[in-house]
Enzyme design. Structure first.
Site, mmCIF file in Angstrom:
data_model
loop_
_atom_site.group_PDB
_atom_site.id
_atom_site.type_symbol
_atom_site.label_atom_id
_atom_site.label_comp_id
_atom_site.label_asym_id
_atom_site.label_seq_id
_atom_site.Cartn_x
_atom_site.Cartn_y
_atom_site.Cartn_z
ATOM 1 N N ARG A 83 0.849 -1.121 0.068
ATOM 2 C CA ARG A 83 0.082 0.116 -0.028
ATOM 3 C C ARG A 83 0.960 1.329 0.081
ATOM 4 O O ARG A 83 1.711 1.437 0.918
ATOM 5 C CB ARG A 83 -0.855 -0.023 1.114
ATOM 6 C CG ARG A 83 -1.798 1.281 1.315
ATOM 7 C CD ARG A 83 -2.435 1.203 2.325
ATOM 8 N NE ARG A 83 -3.352 2.806 2.437
ATOM 9 C CZ ARG A 83 -4.255 3.145 2.985
ATOM 10 N NH1 ARG A 83 -4.651 2.372 3.848
ATOM 11 N NH2 ARG A 83 -4.612 4.508 2.866
ATOM 12 N N ARG A 92 -5.613 2.916 -3.580
ATOM 13 C CA ARG A 92 -4.786 1.766 -2.699
ATOM 14 C C ARG A 92 -4.960 0.508 -3.035
ATOM 15 O O ARG A 92 -6.167 0.103 -3.357
ATOM 16 C CB ARG A 92 -4.977 1.988 -1.165
ATOM 17 C CG ARG A 92 -6.421 1.401 -0.589
ATOM 18 C CD ARG A 92 -7.577 2.831 -0.855
ATOM 19 N NE ARG A 92 -7.143 4.016 -0.490
ATOM 20 C CZ ARG A 92 -7.234 4.413 0.838
ATOM 21 N NH1 ARG A 92 -7.628 3.771 1.806
ATOM 22 N NH2 ARG A 92 -6.802 5.714 1.170
ATOM 23 N N ASP A 95 -6.866 -1.540 1.995
ATOM 24 C CA ASP A 95 -6.942 -0.779 3.153
ATOM 25 C C ASP A 95 -7.547 -1.389 4.312
ATOM 26 O O ASP A 95 -8.896 -1.923 3.766
ATOM 27 C CB ASP A 95 -7.591 0.792 2.649
ATOM 28 C CG ASP A 95 -8.209 1.373 3.947
ATOM 29 O OD1 ASP A 95 -7.474 1.520 5.048
ATOM 30 O OD2 ASP A 95 -9.256 2.140 3.705
ATOM 31 N N ASP A 97 -9.698 -0.807 7.850
ATOM 32 C CA ASP A 97 -10.135 -0.123 9.007
ATOM 33 C C ASP A 97 -10.817 -0.858 10.012
ATOM 34 O O ASP A 97 -11.661 -1.767 9.775
ATOM 35 C CB ASP A 97 -10.868 1.166 8.356
ATOM 36 C CG ASP A 97 -10.268 2.072 7.363
ATOM 37 O OD1 ASP A 97 -9.086 2.243 7.553
ATOM 38 O OD2 ASP A 97 -10.892 2.597 6.630
HETATM 39 N N1 LIG Z 1 -10.449 2.786 13.262
HETATM 40 C C1 LIG Z 1 -9.139 2.887 12.467
HETATM 41 N N2 LIG Z 1 -8.998 1.856 11.908
HETATM 42 C C2 LIG Z 1 -7.496 2.036 11.225
HETATM 43 N N3 LIG Z 1 -6.813 3.211 11.071
HETATM 44 C C3 LIG Z 1 -7.335 4.015 11.983
HETATM 45 C C4 LIG Z 1 -8.277 4.096 12.745
HETATM 46 N N4 LIG Z 1 -8.450 5.200 13.540
HETATM 47 C C5 LIG Z 1 -7.194 6.066 13.293
HETATM 48 N N5 LIG Z 1 -6.488 5.188 12.224
HETATM 49 C C6 LIG Z 1 -5.187 5.923 11.872
HETATM 50 O O1 LIG Z 1 -5.519 6.370 10.580
HETATM 51 C C7 LIG Z 1 -4.110 6.569 9.887
HETATM 52 C C8 LIG Z 1 -4.561 6.684 8.524
HETATM 53 O O2 LIG Z 1 -5.199 5.696 7.987
HETATM 54 P P1 LIG Z 1 -5.361 5.400 6.269
HETATM 55 O O3 LIG Z 1 -4.222 6.069 5.494
HETATM 56 O O4 LIG Z 1 -5.784 4.178 6.166
HETATM 57 O O5 LIG Z 1 -6.795 6.260 6.233
HETATM 58 P P2 LIG Z 1 -7.643 6.055 4.997
HETATM 59 O O6 LIG Z 1 -8.070 4.733 5.217
HETATM 60 O O7 LIG Z 1 -7.101 6.509 3.812
HETATM 61 O O8 LIG Z 1 -9.059 7.074 5.565
HETATM 62 P P3 LIG Z 1 -10.063 6.837 6.591
HETATM 63 O O9 LIG Z 1 -9.420 6.246 7.601
HETATM 64 O O10 LIG Z 1 -11.061 7.729 6.570
HETATM 65 O O11 LIG Z 1 -10.754 5.441 5.759
HETATM 66 C C9 LIG Z 1 -3.509 5.375 10.275
HETATM 67 O O12 LIG Z 1 -2.115 5.279 10.166
HETATM 68 C C10 LIG Z 1 -4.086 5.064 11.638
HETATM 69 O O13 LIG Z 1 -3.180 5.321 12.689
HETATM 70 N N1 LIG Z 2 -15.847 3.319 -2.370
HETATM 71 C C1 LIG Z 2 -15.065 3.852 -1.646
HETATM 72 N N2 LIG Z 2 -14.717 4.698 -1.530
HETATM 73 C C2 LIG Z 2 -13.521 5.224 -0.489
HETATM 74 C C3 LIG Z 2 -12.719 4.022 0.103
HETATM 75 C C4 LIG Z 2 -13.562 2.611 0.018
HETATM 76 O O1 LIG Z 2 -13.086 1.570 0.467
HETATM 77 N N3 LIG Z 2 -14.261 2.690 -0.794
HETATM 78 N N4 LIG Z 2 -11.879 4.332 0.984
HETATM 79 C C5 LIG Z 2 -11.462 5.713 1.287
HETATM 80 C C6 LIG Z 2 -10.446 5.977 2.277
HETATM 81 O O2 LIG Z 2 -10.482 5.091 3.348
HETATM 82 C C7 LIG Z 2 -11.994 6.665 0.584
HETATM 83 N N5 LIG Z 2 -13.268 6.356 -0.515
#
Ligand SMILES: Nc1ncnc2c1ncn2[C@@H]1O[C@H](COP(=O)(O)OP(=O)(O)OP(=O)(O)O)[C@@H](O)[C@H]1O
Ligand SMILES: Nc1nc2c(c(=O)[nH]1)N=C(CO)CN2
Length: 161
Positions: A83, A92, A95, A97
């Site tokens: 990633r 990406r 990902d 979360d």
């Molecule tokens: N619930 C969570 N799950 C995963 N990462 C998290 C969470 N809360 C905070 N983070 C932090 O978010 C930072 C950035 O994560 P990432 O770059 O994957 O964001 P993203 O997936 O692009 O955006 P989003 O988090 O809005 O989906 C990670 O380094 C992590 O430390």
């Molecule tokens: N449809 C879709 N949109 C996104 C997604 C994702 O997983 N699916 N993840 C994001 C940042 O975490 C931003 N936007």
């Protein structure tokens, strides 16, 4: 054991293979028991960045890891799948979360749980509804009904562990 729900997404390369590889990596960890995986959905990108459609799914797992340890583990998986964070909310390979960790509320520099964006995201809530039951599923259904605008989320494949 802690009960955890994850959201997984990919929009670079073979998206289905990327999701499958991440789930396989979770299953390979002795401290993680993957209990249920949702169907895979093709979803329109959310967040304003022009990019390819995603594949998304949701996972229910049980783990002895702390939330911080689980975050480290999922970030290792993201690194293994190369990633690259170039644009915020941009494309990406994979990902992962953390949506819920038991019924905990966690706020540290690295981790916010429940995930702060999950209530606005059909790509999270629709797969999540598939793998929740009872009051949790009712909570997710209400969040789906309250979503501000139609977000394209299309089931492409059933996936069950
Ligand atoms: N619930 C969570 N799950 C995963 N990462 C998290 C969470 N809360 C905070 N983070 C932090 O978010 C930072 C950035 O994560 P990432 O770059 O994957 O964001 P993203 O997936 O692009 O955006 P989003 O988090 O809005 O989906 C990670 O380094 C992590 O430390
Ligand atoms: N449809 C879709 N949109 C996104 C997604 C994702 O997983 N699916 N993840 C994001 C940042 O975490 C931003 N936007």
């Amino acid at each position: 054991m802690h009960q955890v729900y994850l959201s997984i997404g990919s929009n670079i390369g073979d998206r289905q293979a990327q999701l499958h590889q991440a789930i396989t990596a979770l299953q390979a960890d002795p401290a993680i028991e993957v209990v249920r995986v949702s169907s895979i959905y093709e979803t329109a990108p959310v967040g304003g960045v022009v990019q390819d459609d995603f594949y998304n799914c949701a996972v229910y797992l049980r783990t002895s890891l702390s939330a911080a340890e689980l975050l480290q583990r999922i970030q290792q998986i993201e690194q293994q799948q190369k990633r690259r964070r170039l644009i915020h909310w941009g494309p990406r390979t994979i990902d992962l979360d953390i949506l819920w960790y038991d019924d905990a509320t966690i706020k540290t520099a690295d981790l916010t749980i429940p995930h702060p964006e999950m209530t606005q995201r059909a790509f999270v809530l629709v797969p999540l509804k598939e793998i929740t039951v009872g009051l949790k599923q009712q909570q997710v259904e209400k969040l789906i009904q309250a979503l501000p605008a139609a977000q394209r989320v299309t089931k492409i494949r059933d996936e069950h562990v």
